[in-house]
Write a protein that holds these residues in place. Sequence first.
Motif, mmCIF file in Angstrom:
data_model
loop_
_atom_site.group_PDB
_atom_site.id
_atom_site.type_symbol
_atom_site.label_atom_id
_atom_site.label_comp_id
_atom_site.label_asym_id
_atom_site.label_seq_id
_atom_site.Cartn_x
_atom_site.Cartn_y
_atom_site.Cartn_z
ATOM 1 N N GLU A 271 10.574 -4.929 -5.539
ATOM 2 C CA GLU A 271 9.915 -4.673 -6.754
ATOM 3 C C GLU A 271 11.013 -4.161 -7.778
ATOM 4 N N MET A 272 11.957 -3.283 -6.896
ATOM 5 C CA MET A 272 13.000 -2.748 -7.789
ATOM 6 C C MET A 272 13.887 -3.558 -8.231
ATOM 7 N N ILE A 273 13.952 -4.851 -7.476
ATOM 8 C CA ILE A 273 14.824 -6.044 -7.921
ATOM 9 C C ILE A 273 14.180 -7.058 -8.513
ATOM 10 N N ALA A 274 13.091 -7.710 -8.340
ATOM 11 C CA ALA A 274 12.381 -8.693 -8.834
ATOM 12 C C ALA A 274 11.304 -8.457 -9.724
ATOM 13 N N GLY A 275 11.196 -7.122 -10.081
ATOM 14 C CA GLY A 275 9.833 -6.907 -10.792
ATOM 15 C C GLY A 275 8.501 -6.799 -9.913
ATOM 16 N N THR A 276 7.294 -6.794 -10.452
ATOM 17 C CA THR A 276 6.024 -6.502 -9.861
ATOM 18 C C THR A 276 5.731 -7.996 -8.899
ATOM 19 N N LEU A 277 5.403 -7.723 -7.805
ATOM 20 C CA LEU A 277 5.086 -8.783 -6.867
ATOM 21 C C LEU A 277 3.741 -8.748 -6.529
ATOM 22 N N ASP A 278 2.758 -9.155 -7.693
ATOM 23 C CA ASP A 278 1.377 -9.116 -7.478
ATOM 24 C C ASP A 278 0.509 -9.990 -6.470
ATOM 25 N N ARG A 279 1.444 -11.035 -6.105
ATOM 26 C CA ARG A 279 0.749 -11.973 -4.886
ATOM 27 C C ARG A 279 1.092 -11.771 -3.704
ATOM 28 N N VAL A 280 2.024 -10.261 -3.463
ATOM 29 C CA VAL A 280 2.418 -10.060 -1.935
ATOM 30 C C VAL A 280 1.290 -8.703 -1.658
ATOM 31 N N LYS A 281 0.713 -9.169 -0.635
ATOM 32 C CA LYS A 281 -0.228 -8.224 -0.124
ATOM 33 C C LYS A 281 0.418 -7.625 1.297
ATOM 34 N N VAL A 282 0.199 -6.363 1.546
ATOM 35 C CA VAL A 282 0.757 -5.614 2.552
ATOM 36 C C VAL A 282 -0.230 -5.188 3.375
ATOM 37 N N PHE A 283 0.000 -5.591 4.733
ATOM 38 C CA PHE A 283 -1.081 -5.177 5.813
ATOM 39 C C PHE A 283 0.003 -4.565 6.948
ATOM 40 N N SER A 284 -0.730 -3.368 7.053
ATOM 41 C CA SER A 284 0.381 -2.391 8.197
ATOM 42 C C SER A 284 -0.407 -1.957 9.311
ATOM 43 N N LEU A 285 0.255 -2.172 10.385
ATOM 44 C CA LEU A 285 -0.374 -1.554 11.806
ATOM 45 C C LEU A 285 0.043 -0.090 11.948
ATOM 46 N N PHE A 286 -0.870 0.699 11.919
ATOM 47 C CA PHE A 286 -0.442 2.064 12.307
ATOM 48 C C PHE A 286 -0.930 2.487 13.611
ATOM 49 N N PRO A 287 -0.245 3.592 14.372
ATOM 50 C CA PRO A 287 -0.689 4.149 15.592
ATOM 51 C C PRO A 287 -2.270 4.363 15.698
ATOM 52 N N GLY A 288 -2.607 4.058 16.647
ATOM 53 C CA GLY A 288 -4.156 4.036 17.018
ATOM 54 C C GLY A 288 -5.018 3.037 16.445
ATOM 55 N N MET A 289 -4.421 2.067 15.623
ATOM 56 C CA MET A 289 -5.021 1.094 15.040
ATOM 57 C C MET A 289 -5.171 -0.030 15.965
ATOM 58 N N THR A 290 -6.215 -1.011 15.959
ATOM 59 C CA THR A 290 -6.344 -1.840 17.162
ATOM 60 C C THR A 290 -6.168 -3.143 16.511
ATOM 61 N N PRO A 291 -5.651 -3.957 17.180
ATOM 62 C CA PRO A 291 -5.456 -5.372 16.749
ATOM 63 C C PRO A 291 -6.330 -6.153 15.979
ATOM 64 N N GLU A 292 -7.784 -5.836 16.330
ATOM 65 C CA GLU A 292 -8.930 -6.367 15.618
ATOM 66 C C GLU A 292 -9.100 -5.822 14.252
ATOM 67 N N GLU A 293 -8.826 -4.557 14.235
ATOM 68 C CA GLU A 293 -8.747 -3.704 12.977
ATOM 69 C C GLU A 293 -7.802 -4.633 11.951
ATOM 70 N N LEU A 294 -6.641 -4.651 12.363
ATOM 71 C CA LEU A 294 -5.550 -5.229 11.511
ATOM 72 C C LEU A 294 -6.010 -6.608 11.170
ATOM 73 N N SER A 295 -6.740 -7.607 12.152
ATOM 74 C CA SER A 295 -7.125 -8.813 11.927
ATOM 75 C C SER A 295 -7.987 -9.135 11.077
ATOM 76 N N ASP A 296 -9.124 -7.969 11.091
ATOM 77 C CA ASP A 296 -10.155 -8.245 10.214
ATOM 78 C C ASP A 296 -9.610 -7.918 8.644
ATOM 79 N N LYS A 297 -8.794 -6.950 8.440
ATOM 80 C CA LYS A 297 -7.959 -6.848 7.137
ATOM 81 C C LYS A 297 -7.503 -8.031 6.848
ATOM 82 N N ILE A 298 -6.534 -8.546 7.455
ATOM 83 C CA ILE A 298 -5.869 -9.697 6.969
ATOM 84 C C ILE A 298 -6.937 -10.958 6.906
#
Length: 147
Positions: free
Chosen positions: A36-63
């Motif tokens: 976004e510093m280079i190209a401006g706002t990226l409204d259609r980009v959604k970020v999904f992060s896997l953090f320690p202790g998070m299960t694959p199922e939790e990540l899958s449910d969010k996505i």
Amino acid sequence: MSRVCGGEEYEKMRYADRVLLCTHGKFGEELKRSAEMIAGTLDRVKVFSLFPGMTPEELSDKIRTELDSCAAGICLVDIAGGTPFNVTARLAAEYPVAVITGVNLPMLIEVHDGMDEMEYDELARFAVEALSSSGRVIYRKGAAAHE
């Protein structure tokens, strides 16, 4: 539960309306912020992060929640074989989504900029081209740069 589309719904699926950035830790958040510093706002980009202790199922449910509201998507993941990759690859069997590994800053910007111009399968191939063309070898002491 596969999503089979026809007619008007198929036409909507032809173009990605979302980029899902799926990574380990805060890498995806910071990558989007840098883009976004280079190209401006990226409204259609959604970020999904896997953090320690998070299960694959939790990540899958969010996505999955995001994919339920999207016609077609491009998933950019950090590492082939990692949990974000494995989760999105499984979801690709159910949703119109392409999964591309090795996300970097040029790839993210190029994919975002190409969303309205390319069908999502073409955009997926373009993402891989952006990845391979972004690497360079620079030699010291006047030697030619590798192209």
